[in-house]
Scaffold this active site. Structure first.
Site, PDB file in Angstrom:
ATOM      1  CG  ASP A 188      37.803  -4.875  56.309  1.00 47.54           C
ATOM      2  OD1 ASP A 188      37.807  -5.989  56.842  1.00 47.54           O
ATOM      3  OD2 ASP A 188      38.028  -3.815  56.942  1.00 47.54           O
ATOM      4  CD  GLU A 202      37.925  -7.192  62.475  1.00 44.81           C
ATOM      5  OE1 GLU A 202      39.162  -7.076  62.649  1.00 44.81           O
ATOM      6  OE2 GLU A 202      37.247  -6.400  61.785  1.00 44.81           O
ATOM      7  CD  GLU A 203      36.051  -3.376  60.573  1.00 45.54           C
ATOM      8  OE1 GLU A 203      36.958  -2.787  61.189  1.00 45.54           O
ATOM      9  OE2 GLU A 203      36.186  -3.816  59.422  1.00 45.54           O
TER      10      GLU A 203
END
Length: 329
Positions: A88, A119-120
């Site tokens: 990830d 994105e996280e």
């Protein structure tokens, strides 16, 4: 550098959300040395997306370069690569780049890459990229789906809840108002609420991710806060309204982020799945039809033992190559 060495190199460069600069610089240099036309798109003064093109990109392979904390030791054994970002999504980056090199050796150049920040947390990189002018027809978003095309993805609503009470000596609790107890009542109702059930997406879920409150054991707590993530199968506005009704006048509610459930493009001949996690897919609508697929298991992501199976990573490279070829037909 082979895909395993590249994955390890990427994992050795810390890129917790907000600190993606070094890994971004590495990718700009690495892709430039491979002969791609590279660009940076500034997202904030010290954070940027990486764009790279082999030619006129009808298909863009995209994933994120940020990770959750903390950094983990990078190591490998005969079967797995271990480290933060293994699945990830630094292993996915390596699989995408391996696929791209195979495509170029076959004379196929109408593809490109987009590697985004953030994105996280808030998908800031994807949102910024979506404002650019794209001629692409497809964007293949990389997340760990065990090399299956995700045909649908749950939505997500993240909220912060705050309750203010009144401090008092714990020997005389009747003189105070416990913010912790009152916030917990709201959270219990949220946990027990019906967040819907969809025949494809399954049940909506409610997770209390962070809870903070009080100062000392001998003080009735005057303030308590919580951060909650609701994985949704209903429209975002409907979920937010339901949560506001639950909070009522007992807690103040701040919506941090949210997205609707998504239905993605699938391709005949590729196995499919449904995922409960979030991704940048909702924020890339201007790039063409959106696909979501990648090697690795989401169950390994964000863990203290994050890893990716070597054979699955290479299967991912095969898959990306085959998928791009199919999309370009």
């Amino acid at each position: 550098m082979n895909a395993f060495e590249l994955t390890k190199q990427l994992m050795s460069i810390g890129s917790v959300t907000g600190t993606e600069g070094e890994v971004g610089e590495f990718l700009l240099s690495y892709l430039g040395n491979l002969g791609y036309k590279v660009e940076r798109q500034n997202v904030t003064p010290d954070r940027f997306n990486v764009l790279a093109f082999a030619g006129d990109a009808r298909v863009v392979m995209c994933t994120h370069i940020d990770t959750v904390p903390p950094m983990l030791p990078v190591r490998e054994d005969n079967e797995f690569l271990y480290g933060r970002g293994a699945c990830d999504t630094k292993g996915i980056i390596a699989a995408m780049l391996e696929a791209g090199e195979r495509l170029r050796r076959a004379g196929i150049t109408n593809f490109g890459y987009l590697f985004v920040v953030g994105e996280e947390t808030d998908s800031a990189g994807a949102k910024a990229a979506n404002t650019l002018q794209w001629n692409s027809q497809y964007v293949v978003v990389g997340e760990p789906t065990q090399n299956q095309l995700a045909r649908a993805q749950k939505g997500a609503v993240m909220v912060n809840l705050t309750v203010n009470g009144r401090a008092a000596h714990s020997g005389y609790p009747e003189l105070g108002v416990s913010a912790i107890e009152n916030l917990w009542k709201v959270l219990e109702e949220g946990r027990d609420a019906d967040w819907g059930n969809d025949p494809v997406l399954g049940k909506g879920t409610f997770n209390i991710g962070v809870f903070q409150g009080g100062e000392r054991a001998n003080i009735v707590p005057a303030r308590a806060t919580a951060s909650v993530m609701i994985r949704t199968i209903e429209p975002r506005v409907q979920v937010e309204e339901k949560m506001r009704r639950i909070a009522g006048n007992r807690a103040t509610m701040e919506v941090v982020s949210g997205s609707d459930p998504q239905v993605m493009h699938v391709v005949e001949g590729f196995p499919t799945t449904v995922v409960s996690f979030g991704s940048d897919v909702p924020h890339l609508g201007n790039m063409g039809k959106r696909l979501l697929i990648g090697p690795g298991s989401i169950l390994e992501a964000h863990t203290a033992g994050e890893r990716i199976k070597k054979t699955e990573l290479m299967d991912g490279a095969d898959l990306y190559e085959r998928l791009v070829r199919k999309l370009l037909l």
